[in-house]
Each structure stands twice: as structure tokens, then as C-alpha cells.
Write a protein that holds these residues in place. Structure first.
Motif, PDB file in Angstrom:
ATOM      1  N   LYS A  11      57.311 -72.175 -84.749  1.00  0.00           N
ATOM      2  CA  LYS A  11      56.345 -72.079 -83.659  1.00  0.00           C
ATOM      3  C   LYS A  11      55.255 -71.057 -83.967  1.00  0.00           C
ATOM      4  O   LYS A  11      54.079 -71.275 -83.654  1.00  0.00           O
ATOM      5  N   ALA A  12      55.612 -69.946 -84.590  1.00  0.00           N
ATOM      6  CA  ALA A  12      54.605 -68.944 -84.966  1.00  0.00           C
ATOM      7  C   ALA A  12      53.644 -69.519 -86.001  1.00  0.00           C
ATOM      8  O   ALA A  12      52.425 -69.343 -85.900  1.00  0.00           O
ATOM      9  N   TYR A  13      54.172 -70.225 -86.999  1.00  0.00           N
ATOM     10  CA  TYR A  13      53.333 -70.827 -88.036  1.00  0.00           C
ATOM     11  C   TYR A  13      52.404 -71.878 -87.442  1.00  0.00           C
ATOM     12  O   TYR A  13      51.236 -71.971 -87.818  1.00  0.00           O
ATOM     13  N   SER A  14      52.931 -72.657 -86.497  1.00  0.00           N
ATOM     14  CA  SER A  14      52.150 -73.746 -85.901  1.00  0.00           C
ATOM     15  C   SER A  14      51.329 -73.289 -84.700  1.00  0.00           C
ATOM     16  O   SER A  14      50.647 -74.101 -84.074  1.00  0.00           O
ATOM     17  N   ASN A  15      51.416 -72.005 -84.372  1.00  0.00           N
ATOM     18  CA  ASN A  15      50.671 -71.435 -83.251  1.00  0.00           C
ATOM     19  C   ASN A  15      51.029 -72.125 -81.931  1.00  0.00           C
ATOM     20  O   ASN A  15      50.165 -72.471 -81.145  1.00  0.00           O
ATOM     21  N   ILE A  16      52.326 -72.329 -81.706  1.00  0.00           N
ATOM     22  CA  ILE A  16      52.827 -72.938 -80.472  1.00  0.00           C
ATOM     23  C   ILE A  16      53.414 -71.829 -79.601  1.00  0.00           C
ATOM     24  O   ILE A  16      54.303 -71.104 -80.021  1.00  0.00           O
ATOM     25  N   ASN A  17      52.909 -71.698 -78.385  1.00  0.00           N
ATOM     26  CA  ASN A  17      53.369 -70.652 -77.484  1.00  0.00           C
ATOM     27  C   ASN A  17      54.235 -71.173 -76.354  1.00  0.00           C
ATOM     28  O   ASN A  17      54.941 -70.413 -75.699  1.00  0.00           O
ATOM     29  N   SER A  18      54.201 -72.455 -76.089  1.00  0.00           N
ATOM     30  CA  SER A  18      54.942 -73.061 -74.993  1.00  0.00           C
ATOM     31  C   SER A  18      56.406 -73.287 -75.374  1.00  0.00           C
ATOM     32  O   SER A  18      56.743 -73.419 -76.545  1.00  0.00           O
ATOM     33  N   THR A  19      57.269 -73.344 -74.366  1.00  0.00           N
ATOM     34  CA  THR A  19      58.686 -73.626 -74.605  1.00  0.00           C
ATOM     35  C   THR A  19      59.071 -75.034 -74.153  1.00  0.00           C
ATOM     36  O   THR A  19      60.233 -75.408 -74.238  1.00  0.00           O
ATOM     37  N   THR A  20      58.099 -75.814 -73.707  1.00  0.00           N
ATOM     38  CA  THR A  20      58.404 -77.134 -73.146  1.00  0.00           C
ATOM     39  C   THR A  20      58.960 -78.111 -74.188  1.00  0.00           C
ATOM     40  O   THR A  20      59.719 -79.008 -73.836  1.00  0.00           O
ATOM     41  N   ALA A  21      58.600 -77.961 -75.431  1.00  0.00           N
ATOM     42  CA  ALA A  21      59.055 -78.897 -76.468  1.00  0.00           C
ATOM     43  C   ALA A  21      60.135 -78.295 -77.362  1.00  0.00           C
ATOM     44  O   ALA A  21      60.438 -78.861 -78.418  1.00  0.00           O
ATOM     45  N   ASP A  22      60.742 -77.178 -76.960  1.00  0.00           N
ATOM     46  CA  ASP A  22      61.720 -76.496 -77.817  1.00  0.00           C
ATOM     47  C   ASP A  22      62.912 -77.382 -78.193  1.00  0.00           C
ATOM     48  O   ASP A  22      63.342 -77.393 -79.348  1.00  0.00           O
ATOM     49  N   ALA A  23      63.441 -78.123 -77.259  1.00  0.00           N
ATOM     50  CA  ALA A  23      64.599 -78.976 -77.554  1.00  0.00           C
ATOM     51  C   ALA A  23      64.236 -80.033 -78.595  1.00  0.00           C
ATOM     52  O   ALA A  23      64.983 -80.268 -79.557  1.00  0.00           O
ATOM     53  N   LYS A  24      63.090 -80.656 -78.425  1.00  0.00           N
ATOM     54  CA  LYS A  24      62.637 -81.678 -79.375  1.00  0.00           C
ATOM     55  C   LYS A  24      62.349 -81.063 -80.741  1.00  0.00           C
ATOM     56  O   LYS A  24      62.733 -81.616 -81.777  1.00  0.00           O
ATOM     57  N   LEU A  25      61.707 -79.900 -80.757  1.00  0.00           N
ATOM     58  CA  LEU A  25      61.396 -79.232 -82.022  1.00  0.00           C
ATOM     59  C   LEU A  25      62.672 -78.784 -82.745  1.00  0.00           C
ATOM     60  O   LEU A  25      62.766 -78.896 -83.970  1.00  0.00           O
ATOM     61  N   ASN A  26      63.649 -78.281 -81.999  1.00  0.00           N
ATOM     62  CA  ASN A  26      64.923 -77.898 -82.604  1.00  0.00           C
ATOM     63  C   ASN A  26      65.591 -79.086 -83.281  1.00  0.00           C
ATOM     64  O   ASN A  26      66.132 -78.971 -84.389  1.00  0.00           O
ATOM     65  N   THR A  27      65.564 -80.229 -82.628  1.00  0.00           N
ATOM     66  CA  THR A  27      66.129 -81.442 -83.206  1.00  0.00           C
ATOM     67  C   THR A  27      65.381 -81.830 -84.474  1.00  0.00           C
ATOM     68  O   THR A  27      65.995 -82.155 -85.499  1.00  0.00           O
ATOM     69  N   LEU A  28      64.056 -81.787 -84.420  1.00  0.00           N
ATOM     70  CA  LEU A  28      63.249 -82.135 -85.594  1.00  0.00           C
ATOM     71  C   LEU A  28      63.482 -81.176 -86.757  1.00  0.00           C
ATOM     72  O   LEU A  28      63.592 -81.609 -87.909  1.00  0.00           O
ATOM     73  N   VAL A  29      63.566 -79.888 -86.471  1.00  0.00           N
ATOM     74  CA  VAL A  29      63.817 -78.892 -87.524  1.00  0.00           C
ATOM     75  C   VAL A  29      65.153 -79.178 -88.203  1.00  0.00           C
ATOM     76  O   VAL A  29      65.261 -79.152 -89.427  1.00  0.00           O
ATOM     77  N   GLY A  30      66.172 -79.501 -87.415  1.00  0.00           N
ATOM     78  CA  GLY A  30      67.478 -79.827 -87.976  1.00  0.00           C
ATOM     79  C   GLY A  30      67.451 -81.076 -88.840  1.00  0.00           C
ATOM     80  O   GLY A  30      68.011 -81.106 -89.941  1.00  0.00           O
ATOM     81  N   HIS A  31      66.772 -82.111 -88.356  1.00  0.00           N
ATOM     82  CA  HIS A  31      66.698 -83.362 -89.113  1.00  0.00           C
ATOM     83  C   HIS A  31      65.873 -83.208 -90.394  1.00  0.00           C
ATOM     84  O   HIS A  31      66.248 -83.731 -91.449  1.00  0.00           O
ATOM     85  N   ILE A  32      64.772 -82.505 -90.304  1.00  0.00           N
ATOM     86  CA  ILE A  32      63.934 -82.298 -91.491  1.00  0.00           C
ATOM     87  C   ILE A  32      64.664 -81.432 -92.523  1.00  0.00           C
ATOM     88  O   ILE A  32      64.609 -81.700 -93.726  1.00  0.00           O
ATOM     89  N   SER A  33      65.367 -80.407 -92.073  1.00  0.00           N
ATOM     90  CA  SER A  33      66.155 -79.573 -92.988  1.00  0.00           C
ATOM     91  C   SER A  33      67.199 -80.412 -93.718  1.00  0.00           C
ATOM     92  O   SER A  33      67.363 -80.309 -94.940  1.00  0.00           O
ATOM     93  N   ALA A  34      67.900 -81.259 -92.973  1.00  0.00           N
ATOM     94  CA  ALA A  34      68.914 -82.129 -93.581  1.00  0.00           C
ATOM     95  C   ALA A  34      68.279 -83.109 -94.565  1.00  0.00           C
ATOM     96  O   ALA A  34      68.825 -83.361 -95.649  1.00  0.00           O
TER      97      ALA A  34
END
Length: 90
Positions: A11-34
């Protein structure tokens, strides 16, 4: 399995300050890492803070490709000669 980046860093790298998409972003981070770990056939950081033992059947090759990188420390390398009970520290 540890993610290659945490949500706060992304979120810091992408300059995202909102928490509304945190659940979706967490899922994406996990899938992309895998996906990256599977594509590279490496685990990268899953065992970085804990000990790991790997066994290889060398098959006469001069190289050993470890599944975990980076390597913090190599405690020992042993070569099995003949039977399982005969090992030689290299």
C-alpha cells in the motif's frame, strides 16, 4: 507460506491510504506470492527465520540447487557413502 511482500509495504509503494480494499489486496498478495514461488520453483523466504534441512540425491552432479534462498548459514554438508549409516562430513 509467507508472502513476498506485506500489505502495508504494498500500500505504501502504491500510495494507497484507504482500508476499503484490504481484504481483496491481502488475497491478491497471497496469490501473487504463491504464483511467483511456483514459477521460480523457489520458496524464497518461507524458512528464513527457522532452520531447514534438505536432502539431495546428487546423482553425480557438481551442483546442488537449494529450494530456499537467500541462505543465512550452512551448518554442515554431509556425503553419504554407501549405506545410510556411513556419512562423511565435507
Amino acid at each position: 507460506m509467507a508472502n513476498l511482500i506485506d500489505l502495508g509495504d504494498y500500500k505504501a509503494y502504491s500510495n494507497i491510504n484507504s482500508t476499503t480494499a484490504d481484504a481483496k489486496l491481502n488475497t491478491l498478495v497471497g496469490h501473487i506470492s504463491a504464483l511467483i514461488k511456483t514459477y521460480c520453483n523457489r520458496s524464497f523466504i518461507d524458512y528464513y527465520t527457522s532452520n531447514k534441512v534438505e536432502y539431495f540425491n546428487g546423482g553425480g552432479h557438481d551442483f546442488i540447487y537449494l529450494t530456499e534462498i537467500p541462505i543465512r548459514e550452512i551448518v554442515s554438508v554431509e556425503e553419504q557413502i554407501g549405506r545410510a549409516s556411513c556419512r562423511e562430513r565435507v
